[in-house]
Design a protein around this motif. Structure first.
Motif: not given
Length: 268
Positions: A125-126, A129-133, A170-178, A202-203
């Motif tokens: 998901p991007a 909210k979509k991640a919850e699905t 503060s909240v900023v756009p983030a990219t998380f890689t596992v 998460f843009t």
């Protein structure tokens, strides 16, 4: 001639009686089938108003297996914590069952083979909210001998680890890689296999928060990954919209558990 007519009449009576017996037998129920019912439950604590609340789950798939493999599959709607499942099965047979509850609109999971459910790294998901699905639950019931109508209860649990990444800044756009995460879950053995890198980009930001030890954190990223029941450690990287990059050499993943990665990652 009289003897012949008498024999014909007797024959006619026998035919009528036989026909009556045949017609009556059609009204009898099928002796070889039984109604098998399950009450499948998603834990109430999973259906709360928060990320990871399980409320996005809307479909339950039930796979029916015998010694030859999957022999039937039924789908049921989910609107609460309890799902009533009713199956018609052959008596004298032994079956096992896989229960998989998920969001039907989610393209992350390949459930063509319910003995090895795969997570697609390309369908991550991007948005939060979509991640919850991507939330999902499972249960297995093995070796049920069908001897008549029956009912039983089964409780579903997550085969997934939930990762929450939060900052007190503060909240900023983030990219998380596992990195090096299992990509396949095997319900019958409750094990995982495979190794894949997953990236959540998460843009768009969110105003959602979560609390750890009384401290409130702003969400930067959140998602679900397959993980073993006994837990494992993986590497992860967080890239922020402000140009900052952070490496986490040991992130604990465990099925049905949350892993919180928290700190002052922004406004430094």
């Amino acid at each position: 001639m009289k003897g012949l007519l008498h024999d014909i009449q007797v024959l006619a009576v026998l035919v009528l009686v036989s026909a009556g017996i045949v017609s009556c037998s059609k009204d009898l129920p099928e002796a070889g089938d039984a109604e098998v019912s399950f009450t499948a439950t998603i834990p109430a604590g999973s259906r709360t108003r928060a990320f990871g609340d399980g409320t996005k789950v809307n479909t339950l798939v039930v796979g029916v297996f015998n010694g030859s493999g999957e022999v039937d599959r039924k789908t049921f709607s989910v609107s609460g914590s309890t799902i009533d499942v009713s199956l018609t099965l052959a008596q004298g047979q032994t079956y096992s069952f896989v229960f998989w509850a998920y969001n039907k609109s989610c393209d992350i999971y390949d459930t063509d083979d319910l003995t090895g459910i795969k997570m697609n790294a390309q369908e991550q998901p991007a948005t939060l909210k979509k991640a919850e699905t991507a939330d999902a639950f499972f249960a297995v019931v093995k070796d049920v001998a069908i001897t008549g109508n029956s009912s039983r209860s089964v409780e579903l649990v997550r085969p997934l680890a939930q990762i929450n990444v939060g900052t007190i800044g503060s909240v900023v756009p983030a990219t998380f890689t596992v990195k090096g995460v299992p990509d396949t879950f095997h319900p019958f053995t409750n094990t995982v296999s495979g190794e894949t890198n997953y990236t959540w980009d998460f843009t768009r930001t969110t105003g959602e928060t979560f609390t750890v030890d009384g401290v409130e954190y702003n969400y930067l990223a959140m998602g679900y990954l397959f993980a073993p029941a006994e837990g494992m450690q993986v590497k992860a990287e967080l890239s922020l919209g402000n140009g900052q990059a952070i490496t986490f050499p040991q992130v604990e993943l465990q099925a049905n558990r949350r892993s919180n990665i928290i700190g002052r990652f922004t406004d430094q």
